[in-house]
Motif scaffolding. Structure first.
Motif, PDB file in Angstrom:
ATOM      1  N   ALA A  84     -13.454   6.846  -1.935  1.00  0.00           N
ATOM      2  CA  ALA A  84     -13.688   8.216  -1.460  1.00  0.00           C
ATOM      3  C   ALA A  84     -12.537   8.740  -0.603  1.00  0.00           C
ATOM      4  O   ALA A  84     -11.956   9.777  -0.902  1.00  0.00           O
ATOM      5  N   TRP A  85     -12.199   8.026   0.467  1.00  0.00           N
ATOM      6  CA  TRP A  85     -11.236   8.569   1.434  1.00  0.00           C
ATOM      7  C   TRP A  85     -10.145   7.552   1.735  1.00  0.00           C
ATOM      8  O   TRP A  85     -10.338   6.351   1.580  1.00  0.00           O
ATOM      9  N   ALA A  86      -9.012   8.063   2.224  1.00  0.00           N
ATOM     10  CA  ALA A  86      -7.934   7.170   2.658  1.00  0.00           C
ATOM     11  C   ALA A  86      -7.279   7.739   3.907  1.00  0.00           C
ATOM     12  O   ALA A  86      -7.255   8.959   4.119  1.00  0.00           O
ATOM     13  N   THR A  87      -6.773   6.856   4.752  1.00  0.00           N
ATOM     14  CA  THR A  87      -5.870   7.253   5.831  1.00  0.00           C
ATOM     15  C   THR A  87      -4.554   6.509   5.646  1.00  0.00           C
ATOM     16  O   THR A  87      -4.520   5.434   5.036  1.00  0.00           O
ATOM     17  N   LEU A  88      -3.496   7.079   6.170  1.00  0.00           N
ATOM     18  CA  LEU A  88      -2.146   6.569   5.916  1.00  0.00           C
ATOM     19  C   LEU A  88      -1.355   6.512   7.215  1.00  0.00           C
ATOM     20  O   LEU A  88      -1.134   7.544   7.852  1.00  0.00           O
ATOM     21  N   ALA A  89      -0.952   5.316   7.624  1.00  0.00           N
ATOM     22  CA  ALA A  89      -0.049   5.178   8.781  1.00  0.00           C
ATOM     23  C   ALA A  89       1.322   4.812   8.246  1.00  0.00           C
ATOM     24  O   ALA A  89       1.491   3.797   7.579  1.00  0.00           O
ATOM     25  N   LEU A  90       2.268   5.689   8.533  1.00  0.00           N
ATOM     26  CA  LEU A  90       3.595   5.572   7.944  1.00  0.00           C
ATOM     27  C   LEU A  90       4.624   5.430   9.056  1.00  0.00           C
ATOM     28  O   LEU A  90       4.671   6.240   9.976  1.00  0.00           O
ATOM     29  N   THR A  91       5.438   4.392   8.978  1.00  0.00           N
ATOM     30  CA  THR A  91       6.555   4.235   9.911  1.00  0.00           C
ATOM     31  C   THR A  91       7.836   4.420   9.111  1.00  0.00           C
ATOM     32  O   THR A  91       8.054   3.709   8.123  1.00  0.00           O
ATOM     33  N   LEU A  92       8.636   5.406   9.512  1.00  0.00           N
ATOM     34  CA  LEU A  92       9.823   5.792   8.747  1.00  0.00           C
ATOM     35  C   LEU A  92      11.074   5.657   9.607  1.00  0.00           C
ATOM     36  O   LEU A  92      11.068   6.089  10.763  1.00  0.00           O
ATOM     37  N   PRO A  93      12.152   5.107   9.060  1.00  0.00           N
ATOM     38  CA  PRO A  93      13.405   5.020   9.829  1.00  0.00           C
ATOM     39  C   PRO A  93      14.021   6.398  10.061  1.00  0.00           C
ATOM     40  O   PRO A  93      14.630   6.651  11.080  1.00  0.00           O
ATOM     41  N   GLN A  94      13.857   7.294   9.089  1.00  0.00           N
ATOM     42  CA  GLN A  94      14.342   8.672   9.249  1.00  0.00           C
ATOM     43  C   GLN A  94      13.504   9.565   8.349  1.00  0.00           C
ATOM     44  O   GLN A  94      12.769   9.066   7.501  1.00  0.00           O
ATOM     45  N   VAL A  95      13.609  10.867   8.553  1.00  0.00           N
ATOM     46  CA  VAL A  95      12.873  11.794   7.693  1.00  0.00           C
ATOM     47  C   VAL A  95      13.763  12.150   6.507  1.00  0.00           C
ATOM     48  O   VAL A  95      14.740  12.884   6.640  1.00  0.00           O
ATOM     49  N   ASP A  96      13.429  11.594   5.366  1.00  0.00           N
ATOM     50  CA  ASP A  96      14.187  11.823   4.139  1.00  0.00           C
ATOM     51  C   ASP A  96      13.264  12.581   3.189  1.00  0.00           C
ATOM     52  O   ASP A  96      12.334  12.009   2.626  1.00  0.00           O
ATOM     53  N   LYS A  97      13.556  13.893   3.045  1.00  0.00           N
ATOM     54  CA  LYS A  97      12.661  14.759   2.269  1.00  0.00           C
ATOM     55  C   LYS A  97      12.430  14.246   0.855  1.00  0.00           C
ATOM     56  O   LYS A  97      11.307  14.263   0.353  1.00  0.00           O
ATOM     57  N   ASN A  98      13.509  13.826   0.206  1.00  0.00           N
ATOM     58  CA  ASN A  98      13.372  13.381  -1.187  1.00  0.00           C
ATOM     59  C   ASN A  98      12.498  12.136  -1.281  1.00  0.00           C
ATOM     60  O   ASN A  98      11.676  12.004  -2.180  1.00  0.00           O
ATOM     61  N   TRP A  99      12.699  11.238  -0.342  1.00  0.00           N
ATOM     62  CA  TRP A  99      11.897  10.010  -0.322  1.00  0.00           C
ATOM     63  C   TRP A  99      10.420  10.365  -0.122  1.00  0.00           C
ATOM     64  O   TRP A  99       9.548   9.894  -0.857  1.00  0.00           O
ATOM     65  N   SER A 129       7.464   0.983   6.987  1.00  0.00           N
ATOM     66  CA  SER A 129       6.219   0.230   6.815  1.00  0.00           C
ATOM     67  C   SER A 129       5.108   1.203   6.438  1.00  0.00           C
ATOM     68  O   SER A 129       5.075   2.337   6.935  1.00  0.00           O
ATOM     69  N   ILE A 130       4.231   0.780   5.550  1.00  0.00           N
ATOM     70  CA  ILE A 130       3.196   1.665   5.009  1.00  0.00           C
ATOM     71  C   ILE A 130       1.846   0.971   5.172  1.00  0.00           C
ATOM     72  O   ILE A 130       1.638  -0.105   4.625  1.00  0.00           O
ATOM     73  N   THR A 131       0.946   1.604   5.907  1.00  0.00           N
ATOM     74  CA  THR A 131      -0.398   1.053   6.050  1.00  0.00           C
ATOM     75  C   THR A 131      -1.402   2.070   5.522  1.00  0.00           C
ATOM     76  O   THR A 131      -1.382   3.229   5.946  1.00  0.00           O
ATOM     77  N   ILE A 132      -2.244   1.631   4.610  1.00  0.00           N
ATOM     78  CA  ILE A 132      -3.277   2.527   4.088  1.00  0.00           C
ATOM     79  C   ILE A 132      -4.635   1.888   4.325  1.00  0.00           C
ATOM     80  O   ILE A 132      -4.816   0.673   4.121  1.00  0.00           O
TER      81      ILE A 132
END
Ligand code: ADP
Ligand code: MG
Length: 321
Positions: A84-99, A129-132
């Protein structure tokens, strides 16, 4: 994150969000407000993918978005839960629009298929790092657990095993140039969570687990939780044409211990097997009987020539039930 960076990221995530009627309040406030159906249990699971450990830093973000959600949906499938639902914790080294655009596209394409709404998350700066976390619904009395298998039950697995493990092994062996057969690497990069099969097994299977660490390791978990042992007939393992083409002869390790299959491994009372086969055929789900559960602890492998062993081949780790 600066305010403008965060606004930009939020726009990407709002785009990844469908509109479920049970989401009273989605992304944008301090919490999401969600309405769970009365009478059903909430099935919850979380998984983290860390760059350099679970995937290469330069991995295709489209694949990553897919896989990060797929491995979580696979856990829901293994309980027989409806996502039904998901949450997403995202750790990014930089903001890369294309990525980000590609990552969200990969995530959203799979989310739409399973009617999963992204309802919130967290975004921080740091090593990638990607946590869902996923949430699904299941009848609490019928949820598929690891612990319900009984001696005499048949052991079955969905789809094919070993493709992803073999893809990884071949990639690691590739010193320069050349590429791994796409039929194999696709199983590694874009696994298919067996959600519909998990739903179909509710009220049928006596125990279930998804194969993420390798068939034998996950069978070990199911056996330990159920207090049973298993006999596995290697000649019956479902192997894909690509696997048969590329796996060196007499190497069982990719199929038994490769991991990343995300197939469902489950047990079933012997008298239910025909009815289940019919239902699976009708639903287009492939399942294969590969052995049976016994009351002697431990896992016994039966080779095609009839030889029996309780050791993983190719000098891989010893294992016990
Ligand atoms: P707070 O500081 O109150 O935790 P945030 O500024 O972290 O709020 O997030 C604002 C809103 O954006 C929240 O609703 C949060 O759930 C959502 N959000 C933040 N990051 C993500 C993300 N990576 N994926 C989905 N939603 C996110
Ligand atoms: Mg926050």
């Amino acid at each position: 994150m600066s305010v403008s960076e965060f606004d930009l990221i939020r726009d990407f995530f709002v785009r990844a969000t469908g509109a479920r009627a049970d989401v009273l309040l989605g992304i944008g406030d301090d919490c999401a407000l969600l309405r769970a159906p009365p009478g059903l249990a909430l099935a919850v699971s979380v998984d983290t993918l860390v760059a350099g450990r679970h995937f290469l830093v330069d991995a295709d973000p489209l694949d990553l978005g897919h896989k990060a959600l797929a491995v979580n949906l696979s856990d829901l499938a293994a309980m027989g839960a409806q996502p039904a639902w998901a949450t997403l914790a995202l750790t990014l080294p930089q903001v890369d629009k294309n990525w980000l655009r590609a990552f969200v596209d990969g995530f959203a394409a799979l989310a739409v298929i399973h009617d999963v709404q992204l309802v919130g998350g967290d975004t921080t700066r740091g090593p990638l790092s990607i946590t869902i976390q996923v949430h699904g619904f299941v009848d609490p009395l019928l949820a598929l657990r690891r612990s319900g298998a009984r001696a005499g039950d048949r052991l079955l697995v969905s789809g094919t095993v070993g493709d992803a493990g073999l893809a990884l092994q071949l990639m690691q062996q590739q010193l320069r140039g050349g590429s791994v057969d796409g039929r194999l690497s696709r199983r590694l990069d874009r696994p298919t969570p067996r959600v519909a099969l998990g739903r179909l097994l509710v009220g049928q299977a006596s125990a279930a687990i998804d194969v993420s660490d390798g068939l034998i390791a996950d069978l070990g978990h199911l056996c330990a939780a159920s207090g049973v042992g298993a006999r596995v007939e290697l000649a019956r393992l479902p192997l894909s044409p690509a696997f048969r083409e590329h796996c060196p002869p007499r190497q069982w390790r990719p199929a038994l211990a490769g991991g990343d299959d995300y197939e469902l491994l489950f047990s079933l009372a012997a008298d239910r097997i025909e009815a289940l086969r019919d239902r699976c055929r009708g639903a287009g789900e492939s399942v294969q009987e590969i052995g049976r559960l016994v009351d002697v602890p431990g896992i016994t492998l039966i080779y095609p020539d009839g030889r029996e062993s309780t050791e993983i081949p190719d000098g891989f780790d010893h294992f016990r039930g």
